[in-house]
Design an enzyme around this catalytic site. Structure first.
Site, PDB file in Angstrom:
ATOM      1  N   GLY A  55       0.282  -1.258  -0.360  1.00 18.35           N
ATOM      2  CA  GLY A  55      -0.484  -0.621  -0.516  1.00 18.35           C
ATOM      3  C   GLY A  55       0.888   0.793   0.642  1.00 18.35           C
ATOM      4  O   GLY A  55       2.153   1.263  -0.038  1.00 18.35           O
ATOM      5  N   CYS A  82       5.234  -6.233   2.032  1.00 20.01           N
ATOM      6  CA  CYS A  82       5.672  -5.068   1.718  1.00 20.01           C
ATOM      7  C   CYS A  82       4.880  -4.511   2.912  1.00 20.01           C
ATOM      8  O   CYS A  82       4.914  -4.747   4.296  1.00 20.01           O
ATOM      9  CB  CYS A  82       5.658  -4.718   0.881  1.00 20.01           C
ATOM     10  N   TYR A  83       3.863  -3.531   2.222  1.00 18.66           N
ATOM     11  CA  TYR A  83       2.697  -2.458   3.586  1.00 18.66           C
ATOM     12  C   TYR A  83       2.580  -3.525   4.994  1.00 18.66           C
ATOM     13  O   TYR A  83       2.493  -3.025   5.604  1.00 18.66           O
ATOM     14  CB  TYR A  83       2.054  -1.910   3.175  1.00 18.66           C
ATOM     15  N   HIS A 169       8.216  -8.555  -2.684  1.00 17.72           N
ATOM     16  CA  HIS A 169       7.224  -8.113  -3.694  1.00 17.72           C
ATOM     17  C   HIS A 169       6.955 -10.089  -4.244  1.00 17.72           C
ATOM     18  O   HIS A 169       7.469  -9.716  -5.699  1.00 17.72           O
ATOM     19  CB  HIS A 169       6.567  -7.710  -4.871  1.00 17.72           C
ATOM     20  N   GLU A 171       4.976 -11.509  -5.802  1.00 16.80           N
ATOM     21  CA  GLU A 171       3.797 -12.199  -6.631  1.00 16.80           C
ATOM     22  C   GLU A 171       3.729 -11.374  -8.037  1.00 16.80           C
ATOM     23  O   GLU A 171       3.281 -11.564  -8.794  1.00 16.80           O
ATOM     24  CB  GLU A 171       2.545 -10.973  -6.281  1.00 16.80           C
ATOM     25  N   ASP A 227     -14.548 -11.622 -23.281  1.00 20.77           N
ATOM     26  CA  ASP A 227     -15.813 -12.310 -22.313  1.00 20.77           C
ATOM     27  C   ASP A 227     -17.174 -12.538 -22.766  1.00 20.77           C
ATOM     28  O   ASP A 227     -17.738 -14.030 -22.025  1.00 20.77           O
ATOM     29  CB  ASP A 227     -16.039 -11.002 -20.832  1.00 20.77           C
ATOM     30  N   LYS A 370      -9.193 -12.574 -15.862  1.00 22.13           N
ATOM     31  CA  LYS A 370      -9.572 -12.655 -17.633  1.00 22.13           C
ATOM     32  C   LYS A 370      -8.308 -13.817 -18.228  1.00 22.13           C
ATOM     33  O   LYS A 370      -8.848 -14.513 -18.924  1.00 22.13           O
ATOM     34  CB  LYS A 370      -8.025 -11.490 -18.146  1.00 22.13           C
TER      35      LYS A 370
END
Ligand code: XMP
Length: 544
Positions: A55, A82-83, A169, A171, A227, A370
Protein backbone atom coordinates in the site's frame (compact mmCIF):
# COMPACT_ATOMS: atom_id res chain seq x y z
CA UNK A 1 -18.06 -20.02 -4.59
CA UNK A 2 -18.19 -22.86 -2.14
CA UNK A 3 -14.45 -23.36 -2.41
CA UNK A 4 -12.14 -23.08 0.57
CA UNK A 5 -10.62 -19.69 0.04
CA UNK A 6 -7.80 -17.36 0.89
CA UNK A 7 -8.63 -13.70 1.24
CA UNK A 8 -6.44 -10.88 0.07
CA UNK A 9 -6.84 -7.74 2.14
CA UNK A 10 -6.25 -4.73 -0.02
CA UNK A 11 -4.30 -1.77 1.35
CA UNK A 12 -4.31 0.08 -1.96
CA UNK A 13 -1.03 -1.13 -3.47
CA UNK A 14 -0.56 -1.44 -7.20
CA UNK A 15 -0.08 -5.22 -7.32
CA UNK A 16 -3.18 -6.30 -5.43
CA UNK A 17 -5.02 -8.04 -8.22
CA UNK A 18 -1.74 -9.65 -9.17
CA UNK A 19 -1.44 -11.19 -5.71
CA UNK A 20 -4.90 -12.70 -6.11
CA UNK A 21 -4.12 -13.97 -9.60
CA UNK A 22 -0.91 -15.63 -8.41
CA UNK A 23 -2.77 -17.36 -5.59
CA UNK A 24 -5.27 -18.69 -8.08
CA UNK A 25 -2.41 -19.92 -10.23
CA UNK A 26 -1.64 -22.20 -7.26
CA UNK A 27 -5.16 -23.58 -7.87
CA UNK A 28 -6.44 -21.91 -4.72
CA UNK A 29 -9.55 -19.76 -4.88
CA UNK A 30 -9.17 -16.29 -3.38
CA UNK A 31 -11.05 -13.03 -3.17
CA UNK A 32 -10.03 -9.42 -2.56
CA UNK A 33 -11.51 -7.31 0.23
CA UNK A 34 -10.86 -3.79 1.40
CA UNK A 35 -8.88 -3.31 4.61
CA UNK A 36 -12.03 -1.61 5.92
CA UNK A 37 -13.91 -4.93 5.93
CA UNK A 38 -15.25 -5.79 9.38
CA UNK A 39 -13.37 -8.41 11.34
CA UNK A 40 -16.70 -10.14 11.99
CA UNK A 41 -17.22 -10.55 8.24
CA UNK A 42 -13.74 -12.02 7.87
CA UNK A 43 -14.45 -14.46 10.69
CA UNK A 44 -17.70 -15.45 9.06
CA UNK A 45 -15.93 -16.26 5.79
CA UNK A 46 -13.56 -18.47 7.73
CA UNK A 47 -10.76 -18.29 5.17
CA UNK A 48 -7.89 -20.78 5.11
CA UNK A 49 -5.42 -17.93 4.95
CA UNK A 50 -5.15 -14.15 4.83
CA UNK A 51 -2.76 -12.06 2.75
CA UNK A 52 -2.18 -8.37 3.50
CA UNK A 53 -1.07 -6.46 0.42
CA UNK A 54 1.25 -3.55 -0.18
CA UNK A 55 0.00 0.00 0.00
CA UNK A 56 1.07 3.60 -0.50
CA UNK A 57 1.12 4.70 3.16
CA UNK A 58 3.58 4.56 6.04
CA UNK A 59 2.19 2.55 8.95
CA UNK A 60 3.24 5.14 11.56
CA UNK A 61 1.46 8.03 9.81
CA UNK A 62 -1.75 9.35 11.25
CA UNK A 63 -4.76 8.01 9.36
CA UNK A 64 -2.73 5.28 7.60
CA UNK A 65 -4.68 2.22 6.50
CA UNK A 66 -4.55 -0.30 9.31
CA UNK A 67 -6.02 -3.48 10.76
CA UNK A 68 -6.83 -4.73 14.23
CA UNK A 69 -4.55 -6.87 16.36
CA UNK A 70 -7.30 -9.49 16.57
CA UNK A 71 -6.83 -10.27 12.89
CA UNK A 72 -3.59 -11.99 13.90
CA UNK A 73 -5.25 -13.87 16.74
CA UNK A 74 -7.86 -15.78 14.75
CA UNK A 75 -5.61 -18.82 14.39
CA UNK A 76 -5.66 -18.29 10.60
CA UNK A 77 -2.26 -18.05 8.85
CA UNK A 78 -1.47 -14.48 7.79
CA UNK A 79 1.08 -13.35 5.21
CA UNK A 80 1.93 -9.64 5.04
CA UNK A 81 3.55 -8.31 1.87
CA UNK A 82 5.54 -5.05 1.84
CA UNK A 83 3.20 -2.57 3.56
CA UNK A 84 1.31 -5.59 4.91
CA UNK A 85 4.55 -6.93 6.41
CA UNK A 86 5.33 -3.59 8.05
CA UNK A 87 1.79 -3.30 9.34
CA UNK A 88 1.90 -6.78 10.88
CA UNK A 89 5.17 -5.90 12.65
CA UNK A 90 3.90 -2.51 13.78
CA UNK A 91 0.52 -3.71 15.09
CA UNK A 92 2.16 -6.60 16.96
CA UNK A 93 4.66 -4.36 18.76
CA UNK A 94 7.66 -4.10 16.44
CA UNK A 95 9.05 -0.94 14.94
CA UNK A 96 8.94 0.50 11.43
CA UNK A 97 11.08 3.44 10.32
CA UNK A 98 11.98 5.36 7.21
CA UNK A 99 15.32 4.23 5.74
CA UNK A 100 17.89 6.73 4.51
CA UNK A 101 17.54 5.39 0.97
CA UNK A 102 14.81 3.64 -0.91
CA UNK A 103 15.43 -0.01 -1.79
CA UNK A 104 14.00 -0.46 -5.26
CA UNK A 105 14.27 -3.04 -7.99
CA UNK A 106 15.92 -6.43 -8.30
CA UNK A 107 17.76 -7.21 -5.09
CA UNK A 108 19.88 -10.18 -4.08
CA UNK A 109 18.38 -11.75 -0.97
CA UNK A 110 19.53 -14.46 1.44
CA UNK A 111 16.92 -16.86 2.79
CA UNK A 112 16.70 -19.12 5.80
CA UNK A 113 15.36 -22.14 3.95
CA UNK A 114 14.41 -23.95 7.14
CA UNK A 115 11.44 -21.54 7.24
CA UNK A 116 8.28 -23.14 5.83
CA UNK A 117 7.85 -20.04 3.64
CA UNK A 118 11.15 -20.61 1.88
CA UNK A 119 11.24 -24.40 1.85
CA UNK A 120 12.67 -25.82 -1.35
CA UNK A 121 14.15 -22.60 -2.76
CA UNK A 122 17.87 -21.72 -3.03
CA UNK A 123 19.51 -19.85 -0.15
CA UNK A 124 20.24 -16.84 -2.33
CA UNK A 125 18.14 -15.42 -5.17
CA UNK A 126 16.80 -12.18 -6.60
CA UNK A 127 13.60 -10.51 -5.38
CA UNK A 128 11.68 -7.38 -6.34
CA UNK A 129 11.88 -4.67 -3.69
CA UNK A 130 10.04 -1.38 -3.57
CA UNK A 131 10.10 0.30 -0.16
CA UNK A 132 11.29 3.31 1.80
CA UNK A 133 10.19 2.13 5.26
CA UNK A 134 11.72 -0.94 6.84
CA UNK A 135 11.17 -3.15 9.87
CA UNK A 136 13.75 -1.78 12.29
CA UNK A 137 12.68 -3.90 15.29
CA UNK A 138 10.94 -7.25 15.13
CA UNK A 139 7.66 -7.77 16.96
CA UNK A 140 7.90 -10.11 19.98
CA UNK A 141 7.91 -13.77 18.95
CA UNK A 142 9.25 -13.01 15.44
CA UNK A 143 12.60 -13.94 13.92
CA UNK A 144 14.20 -12.68 10.74
CA UNK A 145 14.29 -15.32 7.99
CA UNK A 146 15.66 -13.32 5.07
CA UNK A 147 17.95 -10.32 4.61
CA UNK A 148 19.63 -8.23 1.94
CA UNK A 149 22.74 -6.06 2.13
CA UNK A 150 20.63 -3.04 3.04
CA UNK A 151 17.70 -4.60 4.80
CA UNK A 152 18.17 -6.78 7.88
CA UNK A 153 14.57 -7.97 7.81
CA UNK A 154 13.59 -8.89 4.25
CA UNK A 155 11.26 -11.44 5.85
CA UNK A 156 10.22 -12.37 9.39
CA UNK A 157 8.07 -15.06 10.90
CA UNK A 158 6.35 -16.20 14.01
CA UNK A 159 6.11 -19.81 12.87
CA UNK A 160 4.28 -20.99 15.95
CA UNK A 161 1.40 -18.62 15.17
CA UNK A 162 1.70 -18.98 11.38
CA UNK A 163 2.39 -15.27 10.88
CA UNK A 164 4.71 -14.31 8.04
CA UNK A 165 5.96 -10.89 6.97
CA UNK A 166 7.71 -10.43 3.63
CA UNK A 167 9.19 -7.07 2.68
CA UNK A 168 9.51 -7.82 -1.04
CA UNK A 169 6.94 -8.69 -3.69
CA UNK A 170 6.69 -12.44 -4.43
CA UNK A 171 3.75 -11.77 -6.77
CA UNK A 172 5.94 -9.88 -9.26
CA UNK A 173 7.68 -12.02 -11.87
CA UNK A 174 11.05 -10.35 -11.18
CA UNK A 175 11.10 -12.24 -7.88
CA UNK A 176 12.82 -15.44 -8.97
CA UNK A 177 11.07 -17.84 -6.61
CA UNK A 178 7.96 -15.78 -5.96
CA UNK A 179 5.61 -18.48 -7.24
CA UNK A 180 7.19 -21.09 -4.98
CA UNK A 181 6.97 -18.79 -1.96
CA UNK A 182 3.28 -18.09 -2.50
CA UNK A 183 2.69 -21.78 -3.16
CA UNK A 184 4.41 -22.61 0.15
CA UNK A 185 2.09 -20.22 1.93
CA UNK A 186 -1.27 -21.13 0.44
CA UNK A 187 -0.76 -24.84 -0.13
CA UNK A 188 1.60 -25.89 2.65
CA UNK A 189 1.09 -23.38 5.46
CA UNK A 190 -2.64 -22.69 4.92
CA UNK A 191 -3.23 -26.27 3.80
CA UNK A 192 -5.39 -25.44 0.79
CA UNK A 193 -5.82 -28.46 -1.43
CA UNK A 194 -5.58 -26.83 -4.83
CA UNK A 195 -8.99 -27.68 -6.21
CA UNK A 196 -9.56 -24.40 -8.11
CA UNK A 197 -9.28 -25.46 -11.74
CA UNK A 198 -10.94 -24.24 -14.88
CA UNK A 199 -12.22 -27.65 -15.95
CA UNK A 200 -14.05 -28.07 -12.67
CA UNK A 201 -15.18 -24.44 -12.78
CA UNK A 202 -16.79 -25.05 -16.16
CA UNK A 203 -18.39 -28.25 -14.97
CA UNK A 204 -19.78 -26.69 -11.78
CA UNK A 205 -21.04 -23.63 -13.62
CA UNK A 206 -22.87 -25.74 -16.18
CA UNK A 207 -24.66 -27.54 -13.36
CA UNK A 208 -25.42 -24.30 -11.50
CA UNK A 209 -26.70 -22.54 -14.61
CA UNK A 210 -28.99 -25.46 -15.45
CA UNK A 211 -30.36 -25.47 -11.94
CA UNK A 212 -30.92 -21.74 -11.86
CA UNK A 213 -32.34 -21.31 -15.35
CA UNK A 214 -34.54 -24.42 -15.42
CA UNK A 215 -36.45 -24.21 -18.68
CA UNK A 216 -36.28 -20.40 -18.77
CA UNK A 217 -35.11 -18.22 -21.65
CA UNK A 218 -31.78 -16.36 -21.54
CA UNK A 219 -30.72 -13.36 -23.61
CA UNK A 220 -27.12 -12.34 -24.20
CA UNK A 221 -25.67 -9.34 -26.01
CA UNK A 222 -22.72 -10.93 -27.77
CA UNK A 223 -19.99 -8.48 -28.78
CA UNK A 224 -17.47 -10.99 -30.06
CA UNK A 225 -15.01 -9.96 -27.34
CA UNK A 226 -13.41 -12.55 -25.07
CA UNK A 227 -15.79 -12.27 -22.12
CA UNK A 228 -19.07 -12.36 -24.01
CA UNK A 229 -17.82 -15.13 -26.32
CA UNK A 230 -16.75 -17.34 -23.42
CA UNK A 231 -20.03 -16.62 -21.69
CA UNK A 232 -21.95 -17.56 -24.83
CA UNK A 233 -20.03 -20.83 -25.10
CA UNK A 234 -20.63 -21.65 -21.44
CA UNK A 235 -24.35 -20.91 -21.64
CA UNK A 236 -24.57 -22.80 -24.91
CA UNK A 237 -23.11 -25.90 -23.27
CA UNK A 238 -25.40 -25.51 -20.29
CA UNK A 239 -28.76 -24.67 -21.83
CA UNK A 240 -28.30 -24.73 -25.63
CA UNK A 241 -31.38 -23.50 -27.49
CA UNK A 242 -32.83 -21.71 -24.45
CA UNK A 243 -30.15 -19.09 -25.15
CA UNK A 244 -30.49 -16.31 -27.70
CA UNK A 245 -27.35 -14.35 -28.57
CA UNK A 246 -27.87 -11.01 -30.21
CA UNK A 247 -24.83 -9.80 -32.08
CA UNK A 248 -25.01 -6.24 -33.33
CA UNK A 249 -22.69 -5.66 -36.26
CA UNK A 250 -22.37 -1.88 -36.30
CA UNK A 251 -20.09 -1.84 -39.30
CA UNK A 252 -17.25 -0.63 -37.08
CA UNK A 253 -15.79 -4.04 -36.33
CA UNK A 254 -12.38 -5.25 -37.39
CA UNK A 255 -12.04 -6.86 -40.79
CA UNK A 256 -13.93 -10.18 -41.00
CA UNK A 257 -14.81 -10.03 -37.30
CA UNK A 258 -18.56 -10.22 -37.86
CA UNK A 259 -18.19 -13.31 -40.02
CA UNK A 260 -15.82 -14.94 -37.54
CA UNK A 261 -18.30 -14.52 -34.71
CA UNK A 262 -21.08 -15.86 -36.90
CA UNK A 263 -18.96 -18.82 -37.92
CA UNK A 264 -18.50 -19.86 -34.30
CA UNK A 265 -21.98 -19.17 -32.91
CA UNK A 266 -24.17 -19.20 -36.02
CA UNK A 267 -25.79 -22.17 -37.78
CA UNK A 268 -22.54 -23.61 -39.11
CA UNK A 269 -20.83 -23.47 -35.68
CA UNK A 270 -20.61 -26.08 -32.96
CA UNK A 271 -23.03 -24.46 -30.58
CA UNK A 272 -26.72 -25.15 -30.63
CA UNK A 273 -28.03 -21.68 -29.76
CA UNK A 274 -30.26 -19.06 -31.33
CA UNK A 275 -27.93 -16.59 -32.94
CA UNK A 276 -29.21 -13.28 -34.25
CA UNK A 277 -26.82 -11.12 -36.24
CA UNK A 278 -28.16 -7.63 -36.78
CA UNK A 279 -26.47 -5.90 -39.68
CA UNK A 280 -26.89 -2.31 -38.59
CA UNK A 281 -24.05 -0.79 -40.57
CA UNK A 282 -26.17 1.56 -42.66
CA UNK A 283 -27.98 2.96 -39.65
CA UNK A 284 -24.71 3.67 -37.91
CA UNK A 285 -23.03 5.28 -40.90
CA UNK A 286 -26.08 7.48 -41.47
CA UNK A 287 -26.10 8.65 -37.84
CA UNK A 288 -22.35 9.27 -37.83
CA UNK A 289 -22.20 11.15 -41.14
CA UNK A 290 -20.38 14.45 -40.77
CA UNK A 291 -19.83 14.05 -37.00
CA UNK A 292 -16.22 14.53 -35.94
CA UNK A 293 -16.32 15.37 -32.24
CA UNK A 294 -15.07 12.26 -30.35
CA UNK A 295 -17.51 12.31 -27.43
CA UNK A 296 -20.44 12.92 -29.75
CA UNK A 297 -19.37 9.94 -31.85
CA UNK A 298 -19.11 7.70 -28.78
CA UNK A 299 -22.56 8.81 -27.64
CA UNK A 300 -24.17 8.16 -30.99
CA UNK A 301 -22.63 4.69 -31.22
CA UNK A 302 -23.66 3.82 -27.65
CA UNK A 303 -27.21 5.09 -28.03
CA UNK A 304 -27.71 3.41 -31.37
CA UNK A 305 -26.51 0.13 -29.86
CA UNK A 306 -29.20 0.33 -27.22
CA UNK A 307 -31.83 1.20 -29.79
CA UNK A 308 -30.93 -1.72 -32.07
CA UNK A 309 -30.74 -4.10 -29.15
CA UNK A 310 -34.07 -2.88 -27.83
CA UNK A 311 -35.77 -3.60 -31.16
CA UNK A 312 -34.35 -7.12 -31.22
CA UNK A 313 -35.30 -7.73 -27.58
CA UNK A 314 -38.87 -6.70 -28.40
CA UNK A 315 -39.00 -9.27 -31.18
CA UNK A 316 -37.80 -11.97 -28.80
CA UNK A 317 -40.26 -10.91 -26.12
CA UNK A 318 -39.94 -11.36 -22.37
CA UNK A 319 -36.97 -13.39 -21.21
CA UNK A 320 -36.31 -14.81 -17.79
CA UNK A 321 -32.63 -13.98 -17.60
CA UNK A 322 -30.28 -11.42 -19.07
CA UNK A 323 -26.72 -12.77 -19.10
CA UNK A 324 -23.82 -10.38 -18.59
CA UNK A 325 -20.10 -10.94 -19.04
CA UNK A 326 -19.04 -9.19 -15.82
CA UNK A 327 -15.64 -10.48 -14.65
CA UNK A 328 -13.82 -10.21 -11.32
CA UNK A 329 -11.72 -7.11 -12.09
CA UNK A 330 -15.01 -5.28 -12.93
CA UNK A 331 -16.31 -6.27 -9.50
CA UNK A 332 -13.12 -5.15 -7.74
CA UNK A 333 -12.81 -1.94 -9.72
CA UNK A 334 -16.41 -0.95 -9.17
CA UNK A 335 -15.55 -0.75 -5.48
CA UNK A 336 -17.55 -3.83 -4.48
CA UNK A 337 -14.44 -5.79 -3.68
CA UNK A 338 -11.10 -4.26 -2.84
CA UNK A 339 -9.83 -0.81 -2.12
CA UNK A 340 -8.69 0.31 -5.58
CA UNK A 341 -10.47 3.46 -6.64
CA UNK A 342 -13.26 3.22 -9.18
CA UNK A 343 -11.23 3.19 -12.34
CA UNK A 344 -13.19 2.54 -15.47
CA UNK A 345 -16.63 3.29 -16.61
CA UNK A 346 -16.12 1.76 -20.03
CA UNK A 347 -18.97 -0.53 -20.87
CA UNK A 348 -19.72 -2.28 -24.06
CA UNK A 349 -23.41 -2.41 -23.39
CA UNK A 350 -24.05 0.29 -20.83
CA UNK A 351 -27.60 0.67 -19.67
CA UNK A 352 -29.01 -2.53 -21.14
CA UNK A 353 -30.84 -3.82 -18.07
CA UNK A 354 -33.13 -0.78 -17.96
CA UNK A 355 -35.25 -1.64 -20.93
CA UNK A 356 -34.92 -5.34 -21.69
CA UNK A 357 -37.87 -7.22 -20.25
CA UNK A 358 -36.25 -9.78 -17.98
CA UNK A 359 -36.57 -11.09 -14.44
CA UNK A 360 -33.00 -11.61 -13.34
CA UNK A 361 -29.40 -10.99 -14.35
CA UNK A 362 -26.94 -13.88 -14.42
CA UNK A 363 -23.21 -13.30 -14.39
CA UNK A 364 -21.46 -16.69 -14.43
CA UNK A 365 -17.97 -15.22 -15.00
CA UNK A 366 -18.15 -12.84 -12.06
CA UNK A 367 -15.47 -14.64 -10.07
CA UNK A 368 -12.91 -14.98 -12.85
CA UNK A 369 -9.84 -13.01 -13.79
CA UNK A 370 -9.28 -12.41 -17.49
CA UNK A 371 -6.68 -15.19 -17.75
CA UNK A 372 -9.14 -17.59 -16.19
CA UNK A 373 -11.85 -16.49 -18.62
CA UNK A 374 -9.46 -17.33 -21.46
CA UNK A 375 -8.68 -20.72 -19.95
CA UNK A 376 -12.39 -21.41 -19.55
CA UNK A 377 -12.77 -20.49 -23.24
CA UNK A 378 -10.13 -23.05 -24.25
CA UNK A 379 -11.83 -25.61 -22.00
CA UNK A 380 -15.09 -24.91 -23.83
CA UNK A 381 -13.44 -25.50 -27.20
CA UNK A 382 -13.36 -21.94 -28.52
CA UNK A 383 -10.66 -21.24 -31.13
CA UNK A 384 -7.41 -19.55 -30.01
CA UNK A 385 -8.05 -16.47 -32.15
CA UNK A 386 -11.22 -15.78 -30.15
CA UNK A 387 -9.83 -16.72 -26.74
CA UNK A 388 -6.67 -14.64 -27.09
CA UNK A 389 -8.37 -11.74 -28.79
CA UNK A 390 -7.04 -8.39 -27.61
CA UNK A 391 -9.38 -5.84 -26.07
CA UNK A 392 -11.55 -3.99 -28.54
CA UNK A 393 -13.54 -0.93 -27.52
CA UNK A 394 -17.33 -0.97 -27.71
CA UNK A 395 -17.39 2.02 -30.15
CA UNK A 396 -15.04 0.01 -32.35
CA UNK A 397 -13.33 1.60 -35.32
CA UNK A 398 -15.50 4.66 -34.73
CA UNK A 399 -12.85 5.90 -32.28
CA UNK A 400 -9.93 4.75 -34.44
CA UNK A 401 -10.91 7.02 -37.29
CA UNK A 402 -10.02 10.54 -36.30
CA UNK A 403 -12.71 12.93 -37.48
CA UNK A 404 -15.86 11.95 -39.33
CA UNK A 405 -16.57 8.33 -40.22
CA UNK A 406 -17.26 7.22 -43.78
CA UNK A 407 -17.56 3.78 -45.34
CA UNK A 408 -14.36 4.47 -47.30
CA UNK A 409 -12.41 5.31 -44.14
CA UNK A 410 -13.72 2.21 -42.41
CA UNK A 411 -12.45 0.11 -45.30
CA UNK A 412 -9.00 1.75 -45.12
CA UNK A 413 -8.62 1.25 -41.39
CA UNK A 414 -9.97 -2.32 -41.51
CA UNK A 415 -7.52 -3.32 -44.25
CA UNK A 416 -4.52 -1.59 -42.69
CA UNK A 417 -5.35 -3.02 -39.27
CA UNK A 418 -5.73 -6.55 -40.64
CA UNK A 419 -2.25 -6.33 -42.20
CA UNK A 420 -0.71 -5.02 -39.00
CA UNK A 421 -2.31 -7.72 -36.87
CA UNK A 422 -1.40 -10.42 -39.34
CA UNK A 423 2.27 -9.44 -39.47
CA UNK A 424 2.67 -9.00 -35.70
CA UNK A 425 0.93 -12.31 -35.05
CA UNK A 426 3.08 -14.02 -37.69
CA UNK A 427 6.29 -12.59 -36.20
CA UNK A 428 5.20 -13.69 -32.72
CA UNK A 429 4.30 -17.16 -33.97
CA UNK A 430 7.66 -17.47 -35.75
CA UNK A 431 9.36 -16.51 -32.50
CA UNK A 432 7.38 -19.18 -30.65
CA UNK A 433 8.28 -21.79 -33.25
CA UNK A 434 11.91 -21.00 -32.65
CA UNK A 435 11.92 -20.40 -28.92
CA UNK A 436 8.90 -22.25 -27.63
CA UNK A 437 6.09 -24.38 -28.94
CA UNK A 438 4.51 -23.88 -32.34
CA UNK A 439 0.80 -23.80 -33.12
CA UNK A 440 0.51 -27.39 -34.29
CA UNK A 441 2.20 -28.86 -31.25
CA UNK A 442 0.15 -26.59 -29.02
CA UNK A 443 -3.10 -28.08 -30.20
CA UNK A 444 -2.17 -31.39 -28.56
CA UNK A 445 -1.54 -29.86 -25.12
CA UNK A 446 -3.78 -29.65 -22.08
CA UNK A 447 -5.56 -26.35 -21.54
CA UNK A 448 -3.18 -24.94 -18.94
CA UNK A 449 -0.12 -26.02 -20.93
CA UNK A 450 -1.63 -24.52 -24.06
CA UNK A 451 -2.39 -21.31 -22.23
CA UNK A 452 1.22 -21.00 -21.11
CA UNK A 453 2.60 -21.89 -24.52
CA UNK A 454 0.28 -19.68 -26.53
CA UNK A 455 -0.17 -16.69 -24.29
CA UNK A 456 2.52 -16.48 -21.65
CA UNK A 457 5.38 -17.35 -23.97
CA UNK A 458 5.21 -14.44 -26.35
CA UNK A 459 8.34 -12.49 -27.31
CA UNK A 460 9.19 -9.70 -24.90
CA UNK A 461 8.19 -7.02 -27.38
CA UNK A 462 4.71 -8.53 -27.91
CA UNK A 463 2.15 -5.73 -27.49
CA UNK A 464 -0.86 -6.26 -25.25
CA UNK A 465 -2.95 -4.21 -27.62
CA UNK A 466 -2.13 -3.19 -31.17
CA UNK A 467 -4.08 -1.78 -34.05
CA UNK A 468 -4.09 0.65 -36.94
CA UNK A 469 -5.92 3.96 -36.76
CA UNK A 470 -6.68 6.44 -39.47
CA UNK A 471 -5.40 9.95 -38.92
CA UNK A 472 -7.45 12.71 -40.44
CA UNK A 473 -4.36 13.95 -42.22
CA UNK A 474 -3.69 13.75 -45.93
CA UNK A 475 -0.29 14.55 -47.29
CA UNK A 476 1.60 14.62 -50.55
CA UNK A 477 3.50 11.59 -51.72
CA UNK A 478 4.72 10.02 -54.90
CA UNK A 479 3.88 6.61 -56.22
CA UNK A 480 5.24 5.43 -59.55
CA UNK A 481 5.46 8.65 -61.50
CA UNK A 482 2.39 10.13 -59.92
CA UNK A 483 1.88 12.62 -57.18
CA UNK A 484 -0.50 11.32 -54.50
CA UNK A 485 -2.50 13.14 -51.88
CA UNK A 486 -3.65 10.43 -49.49
CA UNK A 487 -4.28 9.51 -45.86
CA UNK A 488 -1.72 8.69 -43.19
CA UNK A 489 -2.29 5.54 -41.15
CA UNK A 490 -1.00 5.46 -37.57
CA UNK A 491 0.10 2.17 -36.05
CA UNK A 492 -0.43 1.92 -32.31
CA UNK A 493 0.98 -0.89 -30.19
CA UNK A 494 1.32 -0.81 -26.42
CA UNK A 495 2.64 -2.87 -23.56
CA UNK A 496 0.49 -2.57 -20.50
CA UNK A 497 -0.62 -4.50 -17.44
CA UNK A 498 -3.78 -2.69 -16.47
CA UNK A 499 -4.50 -0.43 -19.47
CA UNK A 500 -4.29 2.55 -17.09
CA UNK A 501 -0.68 3.21 -18.05
CA UNK A 502 1.08 1.96 -21.14
CA UNK A 503 4.34 2.15 -23.08
CA UNK A 504 4.68 1.88 -26.83
CA UNK A 505 5.89 -1.61 -27.70
CA UNK A 506 9.33 -2.16 -29.23
CA UNK A 507 8.15 -4.07 -32.24
CA UNK A 508 11.20 -5.12 -34.31
CA UNK A 509 11.91 -2.58 -37.01
CA UNK A 510 11.79 -5.15 -39.80
CA UNK A 511 8.26 -6.10 -38.77
CA UNK A 512 7.19 -2.45 -38.84
CA UNK A 513 8.83 -1.99 -42.20
CA UNK A 514 7.03 -4.96 -43.66
CA UNK A 515 3.72 -3.70 -42.32
CA UNK A 516 4.40 -0.25 -43.79
CA UNK A 517 5.27 -1.64 -47.18
CA UNK A 518 2.25 -3.95 -47.29
CA UNK A 519 -0.14 -1.19 -46.24
CA UNK A 520 1.18 1.23 -48.86
CA UNK A 521 0.99 -1.44 -51.56
CA UNK A 522 -2.24 -3.11 -50.62
CA UNK A 523 -4.48 -0.45 -49.13
CA UNK A 524 -5.80 2.07 -51.60
CA UNK A 525 -5.94 5.63 -50.29
CA UNK A 526 -2.90 5.46 -47.98
CA UNK A 527 0.51 6.93 -48.80
CA UNK A 528 2.09 7.26 -45.35
CA UNK A 529 2.41 5.00 -42.30
CA UNK A 530 3.46 6.30 -38.89
CA UNK A 531 4.28 4.53 -35.64
CA UNK A 532 2.84 6.15 -32.51
CA UNK A 533 5.50 6.23 -29.78
CA UNK A 534 3.42 8.01 -27.17
CA UNK A 535 3.07 6.40 -23.75
CA UNK A 536 -0.06 6.66 -21.59
CA UNK A 537 -0.14 9.17 -19.98
CA UNK A 538 0.03 11.61 -21.70
CA UNK A 539 -1.57 9.77 -24.63
CA UNK A 540 -4.50 7.39 -24.29
CA UNK A 541 -4.35 4.00 -25.95
CA UNK A 542 -7.14 4.78 -28.38
CA UNK A 543 -6.93 7.94 -30.46
CA UNK A 544 -10.27 9.39 -29.47
P1 XMP B 1 -7.80 4.46 -23.45
O1 XMP B 1 -7.98 4.91 -24.86
O2 XMP B 1 -8.77 5.08 -22.51
O3 XMP B 1 -8.13 2.89 -23.45
O4 XMP B 1 -6.37 4.58 -22.98
C1 XMP B 1 -7.90 2.01 -22.39
C2 XMP B 1 -8.48 0.67 -22.75
O5 XMP B 1 -9.91 0.74 -22.80
C3 XMP B 1 -10.37 0.44 -24.11
N1 XMP B 1 -11.46 1.38 -24.41
C4 XMP B 1 -12.77 1.06 -24.40
N2 XMP B 1 -13.40 -0.11 -24.17
N3 XMP B 1 -15.50 0.94 -24.56
C5 XMP B 1 -14.77 -0.16 -24.28
O6 XMP B 1 -15.34 -1.24 -24.10
C6 XMP B 1 -14.95 2.16 -24.79
O7 XMP B 1 -15.63 3.13 -25.04
C7 XMP B 1 -13.50 2.21 -24.71
N4 XMP B 1 -12.60 3.21 -24.88
C8 XMP B 1 -11.37 2.68 -24.69
C9 XMP B 1 -9.18 0.60 -25.02
O8 XMP B 1 -9.30 -0.20 -26.18
C10 XMP B 1 -8.05 0.18 -24.12
O9 XMP B 1 -7.96 -1.23 -24.06
Amino acid sequence: MNQKKVIVIDFGGQYNQLVARRVRECNVYCEIYSYKTDLSKIKEMNPKGIILTGGPNSVYEEGAATCSKELFELGIPVLGLCYGAQLMSFVLGGNVERASAREYGKTETHFDTTSKMFAGIPETSVVWMSHFDYISKLAPGFTSVAHTDNCPVAAAENAEKNLYAIQFHPEVLHTQYGKEILFNFVRNICGCEGTWRMDSFVETQIKDIRKKVGDGKVLLALSGGVDSSVLAALLAKAIGPQLTCVFVDHGLLRKNEGDEVEEVFGKSGNFDVNFVRVNAKDRYYAKLAGVSEPERKRKIIGEEFIRVFEEEAKKIGAVDFLAQGTIYPDVVESGLGGESAVIKSHHNVGGLPDFVDFKEIIEPLRDLFKDEVRKAGLELGLPEYLVFRQPFPGPGLGIRIIGDVTEEKVRIVQDADAIFREEVAAAAEAWKQENGIGAEERSALSVSERFEAAYNSNPLWMPDQYFAALTNMRSVGVMGDERTYDYAVALRAVRTVDFMTAESAEIPFEVLQKVMSRIINEVRGVNRVMYDLTSKPPGTIEME
